[in-house]
Design an enzyme around this catalytic site. Structure first.
Site, PDB file in Angstrom:
ATOM      1  N   MET A   1       6.277   5.335   5.434  1.00 33.35           N
ATOM      2  CA  MET A   1       6.628   4.573   6.631  1.00 33.35           C
ATOM      3  C   MET A   1       8.046   4.027   6.585  1.00 33.35           C
ATOM      4  O   MET A   1       8.730   4.002   7.607  1.00 33.35           O
ATOM      5  CB  MET A   1       5.608   3.452   6.808  1.00 33.35           C
ATOM      6  CG  MET A   1       5.307   3.125   8.233  1.00 33.35           C
ATOM      7  SD  MET A   1       4.525   4.452   9.174  1.00 33.35           S
ATOM      8  CE  MET A   1       2.817   3.989   9.089  1.00 33.35           C
TER       9      MET A   1
ATOM     10  N   ALA B   1       0.852  -1.199   0.000  1.00 36.58           N
ATOM     11  CA  ALA B   1       0.000   0.000   0.000  1.00 36.58           C
ATOM     12  C   ALA B   1       0.883   1.243   0.000  1.00 36.58           C
ATOM     13  O   ALA B   1       2.070   1.177   0.336  1.00 36.58           O
ATOM     14  CB  ALA B   1      -0.931   0.002   1.202  1.00 36.58           C
ATOM     15  N   PHE B   2       0.298   2.388  -0.371  1.00 35.29           N
ATOM     16  CA  PHE B   2       1.117   3.599  -0.492  1.00 35.29           C
ATOM     17  C   PHE B   2       1.748   3.987   0.838  1.00 35.29           C
ATOM     18  O   PHE B   2       2.713   4.740   0.882  1.00 35.29           O
ATOM     19  CB  PHE B   2       0.271   4.761  -1.038  1.00 35.29           C
ATOM     20  CG  PHE B   2      -0.525   5.498   0.005  1.00 35.29           C
ATOM     21  CD1 PHE B   2      -1.808   5.110   0.336  1.00 35.29           C
ATOM     22  CD2 PHE B   2       0.032   6.579   0.685  1.00 35.29           C
ATOM     23  CE1 PHE B   2      -2.537   5.776   1.314  1.00 35.29           C
ATOM     24  CE2 PHE B   2      -0.690   7.264   1.648  1.00 35.29           C
ATOM     25  CZ  PHE B   2      -1.979   6.858   1.974  1.00 35.29           C
ATOM     26  N   LYS B   3       1.212   3.474   1.925  1.00 37.03           N
ATOM     27  CA  LYS B   3       1.722   3.875   3.239  1.00 37.03           C
ATOM     28  C   LYS B   3       3.197   3.510   3.425  1.00 37.03           C
ATOM     29  O   LYS B   3       3.887   4.121   4.223  1.00 37.03           O
ATOM     30  CB  LYS B   3       0.862   3.265   4.330  1.00 37.03           C
ATOM     31  CG  LYS B   3      -0.592   3.728   4.215  1.00 37.03           C
ATOM     32  CD  LYS B   3      -1.310   3.794   5.519  1.00 37.03           C
ATOM     33  CE  LYS B   3      -2.585   4.587   5.435  1.00 37.03           C
ATOM     34  NZ  LYS B   3      -3.609   3.989   4.562  1.00 37.03           N
ATOM     35  N   ASP B   4       3.672   2.521   2.649  1.00 28.85           N
ATOM     36  CA  ASP B   4       5.090   2.176   2.735  1.00 28.85           C
ATOM     37  C   ASP B   4       5.991   3.351   2.348  1.00 28.85           C
ATOM     38  O   ASP B   4       7.100   3.462   2.854  1.00 28.85           O
ATOM     39  CB  ASP B   4       5.404   1.008   1.790  1.00 28.85           C
ATOM     40  CG  ASP B   4       4.876  -0.330   2.306  1.00 28.85           C
ATOM     41  OD1 ASP B   4       4.895  -0.555   3.536  1.00 28.85           O
ATOM     42  OD2 ASP B   4       4.443  -1.147   1.467  1.00 28.85           O
TER      43      ASP B   4
END
Ligand SMILES: *Cc1c(COP(=O)(O)O)cnc(C)c1O
Length: 455
Positions: free
Chosen positions: A115, A109-112
């Protein structure tokens, strides 16, 4: 660069404080005192940089008092070496749609993107401060996985992730619970995502507890996440090479789309930002009609956007009120009473930059189906909402942020097209691996006791 809280200008903070603390003591969000605006010429000097260099240029505008530019570049290179795409993100054209694929990181997911950067920023901080930190975070699925992958195996850091028991997709859960490092703790709460979030909030506001364990948070209000996300708006602009650019952004907590707004403030010629929501449409009602009133959260096919109160919206409120922190604090009080109608003149200002639309469940399934039949592509349900919103607005010339890999949501795509994408080979091992998580009651005391027992 100095930072202030959206609710008071009395105190100034450094990037280090902003990053480690996440939320200001007065309950407000951190915001830079001023934002550098690139001239056209300065912008064109950035256009040939690769993704890591571009990230370094943008992030360094905000973090220079914390980390040197040289160290930042090496930290960023390390962060994105875990991605399956060399250029980290990928702009792909499918039929008439321009997709910015942000899901090539370790947890799909784009959160990587933010993060992985944050994980190494913690490590950098701890290399200069003799401390141990405990990160505690609530997740509706994607944030937890991205945070675990970023923190696992790092010295002097533990991570505790609370997810709602039986309410996330099994792939989402397995990506989190099959990690073996002994600084990772998964907790399944008998309750929903809001319950998890409330437990974390209560633990943070119990200062005696949160100070005693050096508790830190990585949720989407963290400024370090926002600036890492602003980078791919610049990247897309340079890649497309047009005069101006617009984006459609699948939105939950208003973090990702706020990063686009920040890019615009920094001088990037963005025309419109489309706020695309699922049936949890408070932001669509707010931006189209001024009605910022929350309703009960619905469970949808795009669970990472099943949110009613979008925390990062406070930053927009601050800016549209001419950086007036008293006014912002007043409005946040109204939001707390769930009675905020955006003032007419402020709504006009918001609509200069933003459009919005929402897609219901059937529309989301239809978009997945149509694109599969016409363009031979499987969209994940979040991205489908972004595509659908642009379509409903007849806004054809925009880049849709593709926020998750379709293999992460096989149930939704099976429902739409009786087919699903396979997990990338790097992740296939999670399917049969032993899972490890503790189920706890919906009780802050029980979670506190669990955490203490692990330290
Ligand atoms: C978190 C998430 C979103 C929403 O992002 P916000 O920053 O909360 O608006 C959209 N899509 C996916 C796949 C996500 O994980």
């Amino acid at each position: 660069m100095k930072y202030i809280s959206t609710r008071s200008k009395e105190k100034e903070y450094s990037f280090g404080e902003v990053f480690i603390k996440g939320l200001a003591d007065d309950g407000g969000l951190y915001i830079p005192k001023s934002v550098k605006k690139y001239t056209k010429e300065e912008l064109s000097n950035l256009k040939n940089l690769n993704y890591n260099e571009l990230s370094t240029e943008i992030i360094n505008q905000f973090s220079a008092d914390f980390i040197s530019k040289k160290e930042l570049l090496s930290l960023i290179k390390k962060s994105y070496s875990t991605f399956r795409e060399k250029e980290v993100v990928k702009l792909s054209i499918v039929g008439k749609i321009q997709l910015l694929e942000l899901f090539h990181g370790p947890t799909l997911a784009f959160k990587d993107v933010a993060m992985q950067f944050i994980g190494n920023l913690y490590e950098y901080y701890l290399s200069k401060n003799d401390k141990k930190l405990n990160i505690v975070v609530a997740t509706s699925g994607d944030t937890g996985a991205a945070a675990i992958d970023a923190i696992k195996g790092k010295a002097n850091l533990n991570i505790f992730v609370l997810h709602p028991n039986n309410r996330i997709s099994s792939i989402q859960r397995k990506i989190m619970t099959t990690v073996e490092d002994d600084n990772v703790f998964n907790i399944a709460i008998d309750g929903n995502f809001d319950d998890c979030q409330n437990i974390v909030k209560q633990m943070f506001s119990d200062l005696e507890f949160s100070k005693s364990i050096n508790m830190s948070g990585v949720n989407s209000i963290n400024w370090a996440r926002i600036i890492a996300q602003a980078v791919y708006y610049f990247y897309s602009y340079f890649k497309l090479g047009k005069e101006t650019i617009s984006f459609s952004v699948p939105t939950g907590n208003f973090g990702d789309v706020f990063a686009g707004y920040l890019a615009k403030k920094m001088g990037l010629p963005i025309n419109k930002l489309i706020v695309a929501t699922n049936e949890n449409d408070i932001l669509h009602r707010a931006i189209s009609k001024g009605e910022y009133i929350s309703k009960k959260v619905k469970e949808t096919l795009s669970p990472s956007m099943d949110i009613q109160l979008a925390s990062n919206f406070e930053r927009l409120i601050y800016y549209v009120n001419n950086s007036n922190s008293e006014k912002t604090a007043e409005i946040m009080e109204k939001i707390k009473q769930n009675s905020y109608q955006i003032e007419k003149n402020n709504l006009d200002i918001i609509q200069k930059d933003f459009l919005s639309e929402s897609c219901n469940e059937q529309e989301t399934l239809d978009i997945i189906k149509k694109n599969y039949e016409k363009n031979n592509i499987i969209l994940d349900p979040h991205t489908a909402v972004g595509v659908g919103a642009a379509k409903k607005l007849s806004f054809n010339d925009c880049v849709v942020l593709s926020t998750a890999h379709p293999s992460k949501f096989p149930d939704a795509t099976n429902n739409a097209i009786k087919n699903h994408e396979k997990l990338p080979k790097e992740l296939q091992h999670v399917i049969d691996k032993k899972e490890n998580f503790q189920v706890l009651k919906n009780s802050t005391e029980d979670v506190k006791n669990f955490i203490k027992s692990k330290l």
